[in-house]
Each structure stands twice: as C-alpha cells, then as structure tokens.
Design a protein around this motif. Sequence first.
Motif, PDB file in Angstrom:
ATOM      1  N   GLY A   1       0.839  -1.198   0.000  1.00  0.00           N
ATOM      2  CA  GLY A   1       0.000   0.000   0.000  1.00  0.00           C
ATOM      3  C   GLY A   1       0.867   1.238   0.000  1.00  0.00           C
ATOM      4  N   ILE A   2       0.222   2.390  -0.055  1.00  0.00           N
ATOM      5  CA  ILE A   2       0.929   3.659   0.080  1.00  0.00           C
ATOM      6  C   ILE A   2       0.222   4.469   1.148  1.00  0.00           C
ATOM      7  CG2 ILE A   2      -0.380   4.689  -1.861  1.00  0.00           C
ATOM      8  CD1 ILE A   2       2.098   6.481  -2.357  1.00  0.00           C
ATOM      9  N   PHE A   3       1.011   5.006   2.077  1.00  0.00           N
ATOM     10  CA  PHE A   3       0.508   5.861   3.148  1.00  0.00           C
ATOM     11  C   PHE A   3       0.948   7.281   2.848  1.00  0.00           C
ATOM     12  CE2 PHE A   3       1.455   8.279   6.983  1.00  0.00           C
ATOM     13  CZ  PHE A   3       0.249   8.223   7.660  1.00  0.00           C
ATOM     14  N   MET A   4       0.015   8.222   2.929  1.00  0.00           N
ATOM     15  CA  MET A   4       0.319   9.617   2.618  1.00  0.00           C
ATOM     16  C   MET A   4      -0.235  10.550   3.687  1.00  0.00           C
ATOM     17  SD  MET A   4      -0.707   9.565  -1.421  1.00  0.00           S
ATOM     18  CE  MET A   4      -2.160   8.541  -1.118  1.00  0.00           C
TER      19      MET A   4
ATOM     20  N   VAL B   1       4.927   4.604  -4.722  1.00  0.00           N
ATOM     21  CA  VAL B   1       5.549   5.822  -4.205  1.00  0.00           C
ATOM     22  C   VAL B   1       6.213   6.590  -5.344  1.00  0.00           C
ATOM     23  CG1 VAL B   1       7.359   6.745  -2.705  1.00  0.00           C
ATOM     24  CG2 VAL B   1       5.866   4.923  -1.871  1.00  0.00           C
ATOM     25  N   GLU B   2       6.877   5.884  -6.242  1.00  0.00           N
ATOM     26  CA  GLU B   2       7.493   6.541  -7.402  1.00  0.00           C
ATOM     27  C   GLU B   2       6.433   7.241  -8.261  1.00  0.00           C
ATOM     28  OE1 GLU B   2      10.483   7.111  -8.294  1.00  0.00           O
ATOM     29  OE2 GLU B   2      11.679   5.833  -6.994  1.00  0.00           O
ATOM     30  N   THR B   3       5.303   6.573  -8.453  1.00  0.00           N
ATOM     31  CA  THR B   3       4.221   7.187  -9.217  1.00  0.00           C
ATOM     32  C   THR B   3       3.714   8.432  -8.513  1.00  0.00           C
ATOM     33  OG1 THR B   3       3.525   5.065 -10.146  1.00  0.00           O
ATOM     34  CG2 THR B   3       1.892   6.831 -10.134  1.00  0.00           C
ATOM     35  N   CYS B   4       3.521   8.337  -7.198  1.00  0.00           N
ATOM     36  CA  CYS B   4       3.003   9.459  -6.421  1.00  0.00           C
ATOM     37  C   CYS B   4       3.932  10.664  -6.514  1.00  0.00           C
ATOM     38  CB  CYS B   4       2.831   9.036  -4.970  1.00  0.00           C
ATOM     39  SG  CYS B   4       2.340  10.372  -3.859  1.00  0.00           S
ATOM     40  N   ILE B   5       5.211  10.484  -6.276  1.00  0.00           N
ATOM     41  CA  ILE B   5       6.120  11.632  -6.235  1.00  0.00           C
ATOM     42  C   ILE B   5       6.396  12.208  -7.625  1.00  0.00           C
ATOM     43  CG2 ILE B   5       7.166  10.846  -4.088  1.00  0.00           C
ATOM     44  CD1 ILE B   5       9.604   9.935  -5.657  1.00  0.00           C
ATOM     45  N   SER B   6       6.049  11.443  -8.664  1.00  0.00           N
ATOM     46  CA  SER B   6       6.213  11.979 -10.029  1.00  0.00           C
ATOM     47  C   SER B   6       5.234  13.134 -10.297  1.00  0.00           C
ATOM     48  CB  SER B   6       6.003  10.874 -11.059  1.00  0.00           C
ATOM     49  OG  SER B   6       4.637  10.484 -11.153  1.00  0.00           O
ATOM     50  N   TYR B   7       4.197  13.258  -9.464  1.00  0.00           N
ATOM     51  CA  TYR B   7       3.226  14.331  -9.634  1.00  0.00           C
ATOM     52  C   TYR B   7       3.743  15.667  -9.087  1.00  0.00           C
ATOM     53  CZ  TYR B   7      -0.620  11.197 -10.976  1.00  0.00           C
ATOM     54  OH  TYR B   7      -1.430  10.298 -11.635  1.00  0.00           O
ATOM     55  N   TYR B   8       4.815  15.607  -8.273  1.00  0.00           N
ATOM     56  CA  TYR B   8       5.323  16.814  -7.622  1.00  0.00           C
ATOM     57  C   TYR B   8       6.449  17.421  -8.449  1.00  0.00           C
ATOM     58  CZ  TYR B   8       2.562  15.375  -3.629  1.00  0.00           C
ATOM     59  OH  TYR B   8       1.520  15.025  -2.810  1.00  0.00           O
TER      60      TYR B   8
END
Length: 322
Positions: free
Chosen positions: A248-251, A314-321
């Motif tokens: 999972g991913i926790f944010m 996580v890599e996908t998530c931080i690619s949005y920033y």
Amino acid sequence: MKRLIPTLKGDGVSIEFIMLIRTVLAATKEIAFRVSQGELSGILGSTLDENIQGETQKKLDVLSNQLIKDMLLADDQVRAIASEEEDNVVVGTQGAPYIVAFDPLDGSSNIDINGQIGTIFTIYPARDDVPADSPLQFQQPGKNQLCAGYVLYGPATMLVMTTGGPTRCYTLDLTHGGFLLTQEELSVPTDTKEFAINMANSRFWADETTQYVNDLIQGEEGPLGKRYNMRWNAAMVGDIHRVLTRGGIFMYPNDNRDPKKPAKLRLLYEANPMAMLIENAGGKAYANKQRILDIMPDELHQRVPVQMGSANEVETCISYYD
C-alpha cells in the motif's frame, strides 16, 4: 519461535545495545497492560493540558510518556531523550553512547474507541560535539538511525523493528512476557491497489496531491489503470503496519490549513523511524521529492509531508510533484 534476544544476537547486535532495546520494550509492555485494561485502569479520556504540538493530551498519552521517560533516564546507556510530548531535550547519563526519541502514543484519537494505537521509537548515536541537553543532539539525518521500531497495541501486541538489517515482526507472548519472532523478514510488495490518506483534508491539499488522488479513485478507466481501495486507521502506526504486512501507500501531504504548520507528521518521532522500517522492508519513503532518511533536521519538532510504502506506487506518487 525464537525469542528477541537470540534474534538480535544473531543480527550482530551488542549486549549493551540489546539491553537498551529491552528498556524501551519494558515500558511498552506496561503500556500494553494498561491499554488492555481500558476503562478499568482509569486511563481513558483527556486531560486539561496541551502538549508542545498544541494537541489536547489524553491521560494515556501522559502516562505512556512518563513510563518511557523514567525507564530511559534510568538507563546508563542513554545520554538524552526527546519525546513528542516534551518541549525540550531531557538529559540522561553524561557521556552515554546513545540518544533515544519516541512518540509515546501514536493514534491518541483512537484511545477511547478501542482502536489501533502504538508507540514509535528510534535510537541514534550520541554526538560528542554538542552538549547533552542540546537539540543539536537530534539534528541528524534519519539514515544515522541505529534502530527504529514501533509497538502496536492491537488484538495482539506486536513489535516491528530493525537494527539496520531486515525489518522483523515479533509478537508479545502473554504467557511468558517476552516478544517472540513471528515474521523473520517483512517485505513490502512492490505494487499495490491500496492507499491511505485522510480524505477529509482534501480541500486543503496542494494541486499535485489532489490530482494524484483523483487519478487513484478513477479506477481501471483512469490514467493509473487499476481500481484502488482506500484504508485509513487515523493512526500512522496502524496504517504503516498494514503497508508492511500487505503493501500500500501511506500519505500525509502538506496542506494549507495553517501556514505555520504545513505538514502534520514529525520527522524525528514518526517519519524517520517509519521510513527506516519501510526501506529495510523493500519499500520507499519520501517527503514529496526528497528521500525522508536524507533530510537534515533543522529543529526538534520539525514536520514533513510523507509518502511511503510500495516502491512503484511511491514513485508514481512523487512523479506528480515538481
């Protein structure tokens, strides 16, 4: 099943360091007992005080902090301690080799509803170049941690910990009073279809976070091409335990509710120890574009955004920033 001490010896941990870990865990066993008693032990409800974070303290918060504090200050291996509930560094034994930081009770809002709560802790080498009572003792990047772990007070009391090697899981044996190794090595799946975030804060998020979460919930027809489920325990210790167990991913991203506090989670007491546990289980842990364990703290109670869990997500998530 192997006991804690033989497992740590097998990992090459010194006897002195094992004894320090035992001190931390002795306090958590007492907390676990109080938690199991609930209303019977008179520890439910709130006090009339606020902690350094400006949060109303629960009775169990205060008790847990005092238990851990007293036990650590009596251990001659501890030069100084830092707690989420304390304003300043507290000095232990001058010249001792280690410093310890902890969140005595993560998930306080869950106490009175019998939900998931836990204790998070981390151990660093003491610094000889600054006084024992200086906050600079703890101004070290998370990659300097010698040990990180948490104790989850759930249906079973579980210890998840790393001393630099694998992230291991232990379960408290109530018959003998010790922690037994129940998972030799936790491994976070690389991919996931689960995410954890407090959706109630969505109106305060940055555009990057909003776009990513919107893409998550679009399902198979969205740009990420799969259906995600959301999980949220309102306790980082519970959400990270789920991530370590099944992925999972926790944010907990930045938001604009309070310009003075753009992030909620504390780097020293929460983000760093959890990042070490996640990374040593094969996951990734970032604060937007920066690896959490590389952040050099600039204050004792510093807060950071958090995205951690399954590596690819996580890599996908931080690619949005940006």
